[in-house]
Design an enzyme around this catalytic site. Structure first.
Site, mmCIF file in Angstrom:
data_model
loop_
_atom_site.group_PDB
_atom_site.id
_atom_site.type_symbol
_atom_site.label_atom_id
_atom_site.label_comp_id
_atom_site.label_asym_id
_atom_site.label_seq_id
_atom_site.Cartn_x
_atom_site.Cartn_y
_atom_site.Cartn_z
ATOM 1 N N LYS A 1 28.715 31.026 42.106
ATOM 2 C CA LYS A 1 29.188 31.866 43.221
ATOM 3 C C LYS A 1 30.634 32.279 43.016
ATOM 4 O O LYS A 1 31.073 33.312 43.523
ATOM 5 C CB LYS A 1 28.952 31.186 44.569
ATOM 6 N N THR B 1 32.201 32.980 49.989
ATOM 7 C CA THR B 1 33.247 33.229 48.991
ATOM 8 C C THR B 1 33.306 34.683 48.550
ATOM 9 O O THR B 1 34.382 35.195 48.247
ATOM 10 C CB THR B 1 33.020 32.313 47.762
HETATM 11 O O1 LIG Z 1 34.581 26.931 46.819
HETATM 12 C C1 LIG Z 1 35.217 27.441 47.715
HETATM 13 C C2 LIG Z 1 34.670 27.573 49.082
HETATM 14 O O2 LIG Z 1 33.444 26.918 49.228
HETATM 15 C C3 LIG Z 1 36.578 27.970 47.465
HETATM 16 O O3 LIG Z 1 36.506 29.174 46.794
HETATM 17 P P1 LIG Z 1 37.760 29.739 45.964
HETATM 18 O O4 LIG Z 1 38.028 28.744 44.876
HETATM 19 O O5 LIG Z 1 37.335 31.075 45.486
HETATM 20 O O6 LIG Z 1 38.928 29.817 46.929
#
Ligand SMILES: O=C(CO)COP(=O)(O)O
Ligand SMILES: NC(=O)C1=CN([C@@H]2O[C@H](COP(=O)(O)OP(=O)(O)OC[C@H]3O[C@@H](n4cnc5c(N)ncnc54)[C@H](O)[C@@H]3O)[C@@H](O)[C@H]2O)C=CC1
Length: 295
Positions: A161, A218
């Site tokens: 993701k 995300t």
């Molecule tokens: O895993 C995350 C939220 O579940 C955090 O995402 P980021 O590392 O893109 O900030």
């Protein structure tokens, strides 16, 4: 429960806050931080229950240099795939600790919101469901914990993701509209499911919190570092400059490369990850990537 958090970045500190609500928790990191109950690495490694929030690309080196096996149980908090080897985190940790002492935390969870005690739902996965339940029971009241024995599914979803989130940032940065973002997220879900199935993951894992849940979160929010990487790419910035400005980990960047290499090895069709890889590694124009995805 007595528990030690290793790694005091955004996520390590948020998990420290969360687990501290019901348990005796200490925290450590490679350099000293002014946090209550901060202890030395040596002291933290004496704890029976560990939570390790060290990024995926750094963890093998950390384990080799620091880890002393005293029978500890480990909750792995990172989301990523090692670029140098294409290894999943369960494989890296599995070289140091038996699988029945390993658990993994995933699900939609921005550290900033967990740190503010906002309602959140998370998944703890392990081949040892008793261990997964032990960690889930240690979560505070504001976090609903689910357990799952599909470790590889949760791992692939959590890592993948981040790559789709980069594409989400590109999509919004280029102002392609809501239709395009919905298409990207739903095709991203299909793509990560296909990739996970090739490694033995269960399809239903991708439809739950660790898959669709974390992807929806995300890939559509500026709170995500990976999404912000995509915004930067859409603005024509160089990846080196974007990462320097970010000053924090964006796991999707190395993971895109790992996915690209694994897909080539296994001959899996991963159009979105391939375009993200091309934008990051070859400096491909994001508008051309969009045209190629639509074609
Ligand atoms: O895993 C995350 C939220 O579940 C955090 O995402 P980021 O590392 O893109 O900030
Ligand atoms: N921030 C978030 O919202 C969430 C993050 N995660 C995951 O958690 C992991 C960590 O992310 P963050 O804490 O947010 O990143 P961060 O950028 O805030 O912090 C990273 C931490 O890792 C440490 N670190 C880096 N290299 C190291 C090494 N070689 N040895 C020891 N420590 C090292 C740094 O000192 C720092 O404390 C990532 O895999 C991320 O995907 C998962 C869920 C939510």
């Amino acid at each position: 429960m007595k528990l030690a958090v290793i790694g005091a970045g955004k996520w390590g500190q948020a998990l420290y806050h969360a687990f501290s609500q019901k348990n005796d928790v200490v925290i450590t990191s490679r350099s000293h931080k002014d946090i209550p109950h901060f202890v030395s690495m040596k002291e933290a490694l004496e704890y029976e229950y560990l939570v390790i929030a060290i990024p995926a690309q750094a963890v093998r080196g950390w384990l080799e240099e620091n880890f002393v096996d005293k029978g500890q149980k480990i909750l792995v908090a990172a989301k990523g795939i090692e670029t140098a080897t294409g290894s999943f985190l369960n494989e890296i940790y599995g070289e140091f600790v038996d699988a029945d002492r390993l658990a993994f935390i995933s699900g939609p969870s921005f550290a900033a919101e967990v740190q503010k005690s906002l309602p959140t739902a998370l998944v703890i996965s392990s081949t040892n469901l008793e261990l997964a339940k032990t960690y889930a029971d240690a979560l505070p009241e504001y976090i609903r914990g689910y357990v799952n024995d599909d470790v590889i599914g949760e791992e692939v979803a959590g890592a993948y993701k981040n790559v789709i989130a980069i594409a989400g940032g590109v999509c919004d940065g280029l102002k392609l509209g809501n239709n395009a973002r919905a298409a990207l997220i739903s095709r991203g879900l299909v793509e990560m499911t296909r990739f996970g199935e090739a490694f033995g993951a269960k399809t239903e894992t991708f439809l739950s919190l660790g898959g669709a849940g974390d992807l929806f979160l995300t890939a559509s929010s500026t709170l995500s570092r990976n999404y912000r990487v995509g915004i930067g790419l859409a603005q024509g910035k160089k990846i080196e400059d974007i990462l320097e400005e970010l000053g924090e980990v964006a796991e999707g960047v190395p993971t895109a490369k790992a996915l690209y290499l694994l897909a080539k090895q296994k001959e899996i069709y991963l159009p979105i990850a391939t375009e993200v890889h091309a934008m990051l590694e070859e400096g491909k124009d994001p508008r051309q990537s969009v045209r190629d995805l639509l074609g």
